[in-house]
Design a protein around this motif. Structure first.
Motif, mmCIF file in Angstrom:
data_model
loop_
_atom_site.group_PDB
_atom_site.id
_atom_site.type_symbol
_atom_site.label_atom_id
_atom_site.label_comp_id
_atom_site.label_asym_id
_atom_site.label_seq_id
_atom_site.Cartn_x
_atom_site.Cartn_y
_atom_site.Cartn_z
ATOM 1 N N MET A 147 0.827 -1.211 0.000
ATOM 2 C CA MET A 147 0.000 0.000 0.000
ATOM 3 C C MET A 147 0.861 1.261 0.000
ATOM 4 O O MET A 147 0.552 2.234 -0.694
ATOM 5 C CB MET A 147 -0.933 -0.001 1.213
ATOM 6 N N ILE A 148 1.946 1.246 0.761
ATOM 7 C CA ILE A 148 2.831 2.412 0.801
ATOM 8 C C ILE A 148 3.496 2.618 -0.562
ATOM 9 O O ILE A 148 3.613 3.749 -1.039
ATOM 10 C CB ILE A 148 3.881 2.240 1.917
ATOM 11 N N SER A 149 3.911 1.533 -1.193
ATOM 12 C CA SER A 149 4.553 1.645 -2.507
ATOM 13 C C SER A 149 3.597 2.205 -3.551
ATOM 14 O O SER A 149 3.981 3.053 -4.363
ATOM 15 C CB SER A 149 5.056 0.275 -2.963
ATOM 16 N N VAL A 150 2.356 1.747 -3.527
ATOM 17 C CA VAL A 150 1.369 2.259 -4.483
ATOM 18 C C VAL A 150 1.120 3.739 -4.236
ATOM 19 O O VAL A 150 1.059 4.546 -5.174
ATOM 20 C CB VAL A 150 0.064 1.441 -4.395
ATOM 21 N N SER A 151 1.002 4.124 -2.973
ATOM 22 C CA SER A 151 0.768 5.532 -2.648
ATOM 23 C C SER A 151 1.945 6.403 -3.075
ATOM 24 O O SER A 151 1.759 7.458 -3.678
ATOM 25 C CB SER A 151 0.525 5.690 -1.152
ATOM 26 N N MET A 152 3.156 5.967 -2.752
ATOM 27 C CA MET A 152 4.336 6.745 -3.127
ATOM 28 C C MET A 152 4.513 6.787 -4.643
ATOM 29 O O MET A 152 4.899 7.819 -5.195
ATOM 30 C CB MET A 152 5.595 6.162 -2.475
ATOM 31 N N GLY A 153 4.236 5.680 -5.316
ATOM 32 C CA GLY A 153 4.332 5.670 -6.774
ATOM 33 C C GLY A 153 3.354 6.637 -7.417
ATOM 34 O O GLY A 153 3.694 7.351 -8.358
ATOM 35 N N GLY A 154 2.129 6.669 -6.897
ATOM 36 C CA GLY A 154 1.146 7.623 -7.413
ATOM 37 C C GLY A 154 1.549 9.055 -7.154
ATOM 38 O O GLY A 154 1.380 9.937 -8.005
ATOM 39 N N THR A 155 2.092 9.314 -5.975
ATOM 40 C CA THR A 155 2.544 10.661 -5.641
ATOM 41 C C THR A 155 3.702 11.084 -6.533
ATOM 42 O O THR A 155 3.717 12.195 -7.063
ATOM 43 C CB THR A 155 2.955 10.729 -4.160
ATOM 44 N N LEU A 156 4.675 10.202 -6.718
ATOM 45 C CA LEU A 156 5.807 10.529 -7.590
ATOM 46 C C LEU A 156 5.366 10.701 -9.040
ATOM 47 O O LEU A 156 5.879 11.563 -9.760
ATOM 48 C CB LEU A 156 6.882 9.447 -7.477
ATOM 49 N N PHE A 157 4.390 9.894 -9.470
ATOM 50 C CA PHE A 157 3.879 10.037 -10.826
ATOM 51 C C PHE A 157 3.243 11.407 -11.036
ATOM 52 O O PHE A 157 3.465 12.052 -12.061
ATOM 53 C CB PHE A 157 2.861 8.933 -11.131
ATOM 54 N N THR A 158 2.473 11.878 -10.050
ATOM 55 C CA THR A 158 1.860 13.200 -10.209
ATOM 56 C C THR A 158 2.904 14.309 -10.154
ATOM 57 O O THR A 158 2.725 15.337 -10.808
ATOM 58 C CB THR A 158 0.785 13.451 -9.132
ATOM 59 N N VAL A 159 3.971 14.115 -9.400
ATOM 60 C CA VAL A 159 5.054 15.111 -9.394
ATOM 61 C C VAL A 159 5.679 15.208 -10.776
ATOM 62 O O VAL A 159 5.837 16.306 -11.323
ATOM 63 C CB VAL A 159 6.132 14.765 -8.349
#
Length: 167
Positions: A147-159
């Motif tokens: 769950m943390i990886s998916v959240s961080m991946g989504g955040t980095l993708f939007t950045v």
């Protein structure tokens, strides 16, 4: 409809309760392990069991504190230098109706993942080598990290999407 910060606030409260529970569970396992190891005497089987409990609970505490600190560090690096908008990503102005929903999902995933990881690490450390507690703790750690990886991946993708869209 509730705002993005309301969704994230509920998940954050759940994370705080789960993290405190995991910390106290790991601390209790550490105390029980130390007392058991100290009173084991010449019984090597008992000594080995309690030594494993001490090592497991110490590893759980290091993992709980370490992952929380790592997550805070990544958040600071991403938003600390005013590179991103204020209170980003959870209350930034969006482009459409889908962005606030994605931001709420990312925030909830990150806090729920931290909660699963914390409780899983505490259970994994306190469980025996072949018991159900250890296997459920292991699953909690894996689900939390996912769950943390998916959240961080989504955040980095939007950045990166924001950076490349502005170029």
């Amino acid at each position: 409809m509730p705002s993005v910060s309301a969704f994230v606030d509920i998940a954050f409260r759940l994370y705080v309760v789960a993290e405190l529970t995991a910390r106290y569970l790991a601390l209790c396992a550490l105390v029980v392990g130390i007392i058991g190891y100290w009173t084991a005497g010449a019984n090597t089987r008992r000594s080995t069991r309690f030594r494993g409990m001490v090592i497991g609970s110490c590893a759980a505490l290091v993992a709980i504190f370490g992952l929380g600190s790592f997550y805070d560090l990544v958040g600071y690096v991403m938003a600390g230098s005013n590179f991103l908008p204020p209170r980003w990503p959870y209350e930034a102005g969006g482009a459409g109706d889908l962005l606030p929903l994605a931001q709420a999902a990312s925030g909830m995933l990150s806090f729920l993942g931290l909660a699963c990881f914390s409780l899983g690490a505490a259970l994994w450390g306190a469980g025996g080598p072949t018991g159900q507690t250890r296997s459920r703790g292991y699953r909690g750690v894996m689900y939390g990290l996912t769950m943390i990886s998916v959240s961080m991946g989504g955040t980095l993708f939007t950045v990166f999407a924001t950076v490349f869209a502005s170029v």
